[in-house]
Design a protein around this motif. Structure first.
Motif, PDB file in Angstrom:
ATOM      1  N   VAL A 219       0.986  -1.325   0.012  1.00  0.00           N
ATOM      2  CA  VAL A 219      -0.109  -0.111   0.103  1.00  0.00           C
ATOM      3  C   VAL A 219       0.934   1.424  -0.227  1.00  0.00           C
ATOM      4  O   VAL A 219       2.077   1.229   0.201  1.00  0.00           O
ATOM      5  N   GLU A 220       0.109   2.474  -0.129  1.00  0.00           N
ATOM      6  CA  GLU A 220       0.672   3.631  -0.107  1.00  0.00           C
ATOM      7  C   GLU A 220      -0.245   4.428   1.105  1.00  0.00           C
ATOM      8  O   GLU A 220      -1.474   4.521   0.742  1.00  0.00           O
ATOM      9  N   ILE A 221       0.503   5.245   1.905  1.00  0.00           N
ATOM     10  CA  ILE A 221      -0.258   5.955   2.887  1.00  0.00           C
ATOM     11  C   ILE A 221      -0.740   7.284   2.179  1.00  0.00           C
ATOM     12  O   ILE A 221       0.375   7.917   1.966  1.00  0.00           O
ATOM     13  N   ILE A 222      -1.821   7.845   2.241  1.00  0.00           N
ATOM     14  CA  ILE A 222      -2.165   8.696   1.339  1.00  0.00           C
ATOM     15  C   ILE A 222      -2.731   9.998   2.360  1.00  0.00           C
ATOM     16  O   ILE A 222      -3.332  10.876   1.768  1.00  0.00           O
ATOM     17  N   GLY A 223      -2.898   9.477   3.657  1.00  0.00           N
ATOM     18  CA  GLY A 223      -3.573  10.421   4.772  1.00  0.00           C
ATOM     19  C   GLY A 223      -3.282  10.077   6.216  1.00  0.00           C
ATOM     20  O   GLY A 223      -2.370   9.036   6.390  1.00  0.00           O
ATOM     21  N   GLU A 224      -3.717  10.856   7.194  1.00  0.00           N
ATOM     22  CA  GLU A 224      -3.476  10.693   8.465  1.00  0.00           C
ATOM     23  C   GLU A 224      -4.187   9.463   8.990  1.00  0.00           C
ATOM     24  O   GLU A 224      -5.397   9.330   9.021  1.00  0.00           O
ATOM     25  N   ILE A 225      -3.406   8.413   9.762  1.00  0.00           N
ATOM     26  CA  ILE A 225      -4.039   7.579  10.272  1.00  0.00           C
ATOM     27  C   ILE A 225      -4.495   7.842  11.787  1.00  0.00           C
ATOM     28  O   ILE A 225      -3.845   8.235  12.457  1.00  0.00           O
ATOM     29  N   PRO A 226      -5.741   7.862  11.948  1.00  0.00           N
ATOM     30  CA  PRO A 226      -6.394   8.212  13.391  1.00  0.00           C
ATOM     31  C   PRO A 226      -6.251   7.287  14.374  1.00  0.00           C
ATOM     32  O   PRO A 226      -6.449   6.167  14.140  1.00  0.00           O
ATOM     33  N   PHE A 313      -6.148  -3.512  11.569  1.00  0.00           N
ATOM     34  CA  PHE A 313      -5.005  -3.567  10.487  1.00  0.00           C
ATOM     35  C   PHE A 313      -3.761  -3.375  11.155  1.00  0.00           C
ATOM     36  O   PHE A 313      -3.646  -2.558  12.226  1.00  0.00           O
ATOM     37  N   GLN A 314      -2.894  -3.588  10.574  1.00  0.00           N
ATOM     38  CA  GLN A 314      -1.393  -3.163  10.950  1.00  0.00           C
ATOM     39  C   GLN A 314      -0.468  -2.955   9.501  1.00  0.00           C
ATOM     40  O   GLN A 314      -0.752  -3.610   8.602  1.00  0.00           O
ATOM     41  N   ILE A 315      -0.086  -1.610   9.801  1.00  0.00           N
ATOM     42  CA  ILE A 315       0.896  -1.108   8.548  1.00  0.00           C
ATOM     43  C   ILE A 315       2.140  -1.280   9.049  1.00  0.00           C
ATOM     44  O   ILE A 315       2.438  -0.437  10.034  1.00  0.00           O
ATOM     45  N   ASP A 316       3.042  -1.829   8.086  1.00  0.00           N
ATOM     46  CA  ASP A 316       4.444  -1.829   8.488  1.00  0.00           C
ATOM     47  C   ASP A 316       5.048  -1.062   7.244  1.00  0.00           C
ATOM     48  O   ASP A 316       5.173  -1.313   6.086  1.00  0.00           O
ATOM     49  N   THR A 317       5.994   0.084   7.847  1.00  0.00           N
ATOM     50  CA  THR A 317       6.839   0.708   7.050  1.00  0.00           C
ATOM     51  C   THR A 317       8.172   0.352   7.070  1.00  0.00           C
ATOM     52  O   THR A 317       8.543   0.607   8.249  1.00  0.00           O
ATOM     53  N   PHE A 318       8.802  -0.447   5.787  1.00  0.00           N
ATOM     54  CA  PHE A 318      10.149  -1.012   6.289  1.00  0.00           C
ATOM     55  C   PHE A 318      11.256   0.012   6.003  1.00  0.00           C
ATOM     56  O   PHE A 318      11.228   0.990   5.330  1.00  0.00           O
ATOM     57  N   HIS A 319      12.296   0.035   7.170  1.00  0.00           N
ATOM     58  CA  HIS A 319      13.479   0.775   7.167  1.00  0.00           C
ATOM     59  C   HIS A 319      14.560   0.037   6.431  1.00  0.00           C
ATOM     60  O   HIS A 319      15.295   0.297   5.676  1.00  0.00           O
ATOM     61  N   LEU A 325       8.812   0.258   0.966  1.00  0.00           N
ATOM     62  CA  LEU A 325       7.855  -0.758   0.912  1.00  0.00           C
ATOM     63  C   LEU A 325       7.092  -0.731   2.243  1.00  0.00           C
ATOM     64  O   LEU A 325       7.466  -0.595   3.469  1.00  0.00           O
ATOM     65  N   VAL A 326       5.561  -0.400   2.063  1.00  0.00           N
ATOM     66  CA  VAL A 326       4.715  -0.347   3.107  1.00  0.00           C
ATOM     67  C   VAL A 326       3.819  -1.654   2.844  1.00  0.00           C
ATOM     68  O   VAL A 326       3.274  -1.668   1.738  1.00  0.00           O
ATOM     69  N   MET A 327       3.649  -2.290   3.662  1.00  0.00           N
ATOM     70  CA  MET A 327       2.548  -3.319   3.784  1.00  0.00           C
ATOM     71  C   MET A 327       1.475  -3.226   4.757  1.00  0.00           C
ATOM     72  O   MET A 327       1.638  -2.891   6.093  1.00  0.00           O
ATOM     73  N   MET A 328       0.253  -3.682   4.389  1.00  0.00           N
ATOM     74  CA  MET A 328      -0.754  -3.831   5.472  1.00  0.00           C
ATOM     75  C   MET A 328      -1.416  -5.069   5.494  1.00  0.00           C
ATOM     76  O   MET A 328      -1.497  -5.768   4.349  1.00  0.00           O
ATOM     77  N   LYS A 346      -4.066   3.831   0.235  1.00  0.00           N
ATOM     78  CA  LYS A 346      -4.149   3.440  -1.380  1.00  0.00           C
ATOM     79  C   LYS A 346      -3.654   2.030  -1.553  1.00  0.00           C
ATOM     80  O   LYS A 346      -2.288   1.640  -1.510  1.00  0.00           O
ATOM     81  N   VAL A 347      -4.314   1.081  -2.075  1.00  0.00           N
ATOM     82  CA  VAL A 347      -3.778  -0.336  -2.257  1.00  0.00           C
ATOM     83  C   VAL A 347      -3.195  -0.430  -3.681  1.00  0.00           C
ATOM     84  O   VAL A 347      -3.974  -0.142  -4.629  1.00  0.00           O
TER      85      VAL A 347
END
Length: 366
Positions: A219-226, A313-319, A325-328, A346-347
């Motif tokens: 995925v791509e994060i396109i907004g703020e996660i509340p 949901f869990q979103i992982d942003t890899f360092h 790479l962002v995985m949900m 955004k999937v």
């Protein structure tokens, strides 16, 4: 002494705990376990006339203190019963000590735990697992009702649903930091929610469980996660026998909270796996790092966890060892069910079942 496991079944209002408790007792009794159910202490006090929504702060405070002391005393007595059993024991607590902190001011919680001779971290670690069933108020509103609990104060209207959702998130936050906290989604089919509960407990007690794939998306994060819980994860794979995957994970939250977990996963057939987890202290963690698999790099990633429309949901942003790479992922959502994708994500691609995106393979040194 028999093998004893103590778990908490928790969640927001109208989450399905009552039904789950019955199924747990039936299922694990069939495997030869003695199952003890520790009753829900707050309900005992509410049924007796106490109300956590009372405007009398002194009465409220004394009630919460009494609930904590009763909870600890009950669990202690059931543990004594378990120790003299002649078969393995599963103690299932209908809510646990940390649930109380979701209903009380932080300074009051600190005071009553100190008076009880304990603290939040010690209370979390007194349980082998915590299973949080998401409230029907979040994503399954058509099933939300107050009829199943005469002492429930959150009514089945918009304001009641809002309060129930807030309580649901506060309870998850209270247990955050436990190495085996699992959030069980709402499902179109409630039986699937119960199956997930049984599967997670099977992992705790070491019974084989069906192979289950998470639904995973790039995925791509396109907004703020509340209202998300954010942590940093360092994940190292250890040398293991063929067919077995052994992982050492350190998870760190803001404020200095650190949890280390050693996990072993072994496939015993095409349809069954045995998965076990245990928490390890910092000294043992450092020692185990000496067993790191030289052919796999350490994974470092940021994890953001949240509930959206009844699904966790869990979103992982890899360092490292990869970037960009962002995985949900969401667990327990079957192929026949619809994933409630959040609008701030955004999937790009559904990678469920794609071995290329398994952490174990991402770690392979190229």
């Amino acid at each position: 002494m028999p093998d004893i496991k103590k778990i908490v079944l928790t969640g927001g209002p109208c989450a399905g705990k009552t039904t789950a408790l019955v199924k747990i007792t039936e299922y694990f009794s069939g495997f030869g376990y003695k199952v003890f159910n520790v009753p829900e202490v707050p309900t005992m006090y509410s049924a007796a006339g106490w109300n956590y929504m009372t405007p009398n702060r002194a009465l409220y405070y004394q009630g919460e203190r009494a609930i904590l002391e009763t909870q600890l005393a009950l669990e202690d007595q059931f543990m004594k019963l378990a120790k003299v059993c002649d078969k393995p024991v599963l103690i299932v607590c209908d809510r646990g000590a940390m649930d109380i902190s979701a209903y009380i001011k932080p300074e009051e919680w600190d005071e009553i735990t100190r008076m009880a001779g304990t603290n939040s971290e010690a209370l979390r670690q007194s349980y082998d697992a915590v299973l949080h069933l998401v409230s029907a108020a979040d994503g399954a509103e058509q099933y939300y009702t107050t009829a199943t609990n005469a002492t429930r104060y959150e009514q089945a209207n918009e304001e009641g649903l809002r309060i129930a959702r807030e309580l649901d998130k506060k309870v998850i936050q209270a247990w955050t930091g436990h190495p085996h906290l699992r959030v069980i989604n709402n499902h179109d089919d409630f039986d699937n929610k119960i199956k997930r509960v049984l599967t997670e407990i099977s992992k705790v007690v070491g019974l084989p469980q069906p192979v289950q794939e998470e639904r995973i998306f790039r995925v791509e994060i396109i907004g703020e996660i509340p209202e998300c819980s954010e942590s940093e994860i360092t994940q190292t794979y250890l040398v293991a026998e063929p067919g077995c995957e052994v992982r050492l994970r350190r998870r760190e939250w803001s404020g200095g909270k650190v949890v280390n977990v050693h996990r072993s996963k072994k496939r015993i057939s095409d349809i069954e796996v045995i998965e076990t987890e245990r928490q390890v202290d910092n000294n043992l963690y450092e020692q185990m790092l000496q067993q790191a698999d030289p052919y796999r790099a350490t994974i470092r990633k940021k994890r953001q966890s949240f509930i959206w429309k009844g699904q966790f949901f869990q979103i992982d942003t890899f360092h490292a060892p990869v970037g960009n790479l962002v995985m949900m992922e969401t667990k327990g959502v079957t192929e026949q069910e619809t994933v409630n994708f959040p609008p701030f994500v955004k999937v790009i691609e559904d990678v469920t079942g794609n071995s290329r995106y398994l952490n174990y393979n991402i770690a392979v040194r190229r």
